[in-house]
Write an enzyme that holds these catalytic residues in place. Structure first.
Site, PDB file in Angstrom:
ATOM      1  N   TYR A 157       0.831  -1.205   0.000  1.00 15.73           N
ATOM      2  CA  TYR A 157       0.000   0.000   0.000  1.00 15.73           C
ATOM      3  C   TYR A 157       0.870   1.262   0.000  1.00 15.73           C
ATOM      4  O   TYR A 157       0.610   2.207  -0.749  1.00 15.73           O
ATOM      5  CB  TYR A 157      -0.909  -0.035   1.227  1.00 15.73           C
ATOM      6  N   LYS A 161       0.995   4.162  -2.884  1.00 13.36           N
ATOM      7  CA  LYS A 161       0.641   5.542  -2.572  1.00 13.36           C
ATOM      8  C   LYS A 161       1.836   6.487  -2.781  1.00 13.36           C
ATOM      9  O   LYS A 161       1.653   7.643  -3.184  1.00 13.36           O
ATOM     10  CB  LYS A 161       0.124   5.641  -1.136  1.00 13.36           C
TER      11      LYS A 161
END
Length: 249
Positions: A157, A161
């Site tokens: 993640y 991002k």
């Protein structure tokens, strides 16, 4: 808030069925923008669309699957046929599949990168030609504060991002000459269904890390997105707006 500052504009929002995406959709409709909402669950999207339409705007709920490039292209094509233009794109959709790297499966790495990063690439690529032709556009990518600071158990993640931040800055340089701005928002710990599912002790621990002493709300994030889409942000591009209550500074 200026209720009519986005009147006459058309905003495309992905991941709009709940949480931050829903908050963004409601904030933009309150400012007068027509909307195209994307997500996997038609019923949830249509519910949000109905909420937005109470503001007197037009709204279309069109399902899409960010794992499937052809689904993204079809979503953009249908939306452009319906409205004839796209002024704003908010790449909000994302997923988490958490786990320590030593135990993380390759398919979990790939899926998070595909949805959170490649999905934004495909969505942007699908609508950017219309913005270039119009010589106008605003793109906002929803990153995360953990893309700036890291977080144990979220290597996939965080990588996705953080990748969105590089994508934002590179694209901002590419399209600035066409009066298209590209910015990112990095939310911190936000009070959504995901955090509400945590035990109270874990929520309290999260709040304790935040100087402002509380979790953020979808409305907090939506206000930042609305600003970046507004006329007042016309001279801002390639920036990352950190909305984390001071968690990262």
């Amino acid at each position: 808030m200026n209720p009519g500052e986005l009147q006459g504009r058309v905003s495309f929002v992905t991941g709009a069925s709940r949480g931050i995406g829903r908050g963004i959709a409601l904030a933009l409709s309150a400012r007068g923008s027509d909307l195209v909402l994307g997500g996997r669950k038609r019923d949830d999207l249509e519910q949000v669309a109905a909420e937005c339409e109470t503001q007197g705007v037009r709204c279309r709920a069109i399902p899409m699957d960010l794992v499937d490039a052809s689904s993204i292209a079809a979503w953009a094509s249908e939306a452009l046929k319906a409205f004839g233009r796209v002024d704003h794109l908010v790449n909000n959709a994302g997923i988490t599949i958490d786990g320590l790297l030593l135990r993380m499966k390759r398919e979990d790495w790939d899926r998070v990168l595909t949805v959170n990063l490649t999905g934004a690439f495909e969505t942007t690529r699908a609508v950017l030609p219309a913005m270039v032709r119009a010589r106008y556009g605003r793109i906002v990518n929803i990153s995360s504060v953990v893309g700036l600071m890291g977080n144990p158990g979220q290597a996939n993640y965080c990588a996705a991002k953080a990748g969105l931040l590089g994508f934002t800055k590179s694209l901002a340089r590419e399209v600035a000459s066409r009066s298209i701005t590209v910015n990112a928002v990095a939310p911190g710990f936000i009070d959504t269904e995901m955090t509400q599912a945590l035990q109270e002790e874990a929520r309290d621990r999260m709040s304790g890390l935040i100087p402002l002493g509380r979790l953020g709300t979808p409305a907090d994030v939506a206000a930042g997105v609305a600003f970046l889409l507004s006329p007042g942000a016309a001279y801002i591009t390639g920036e990352v707006l950190n909305i984390s209550g001071g968690l990262y500074m």
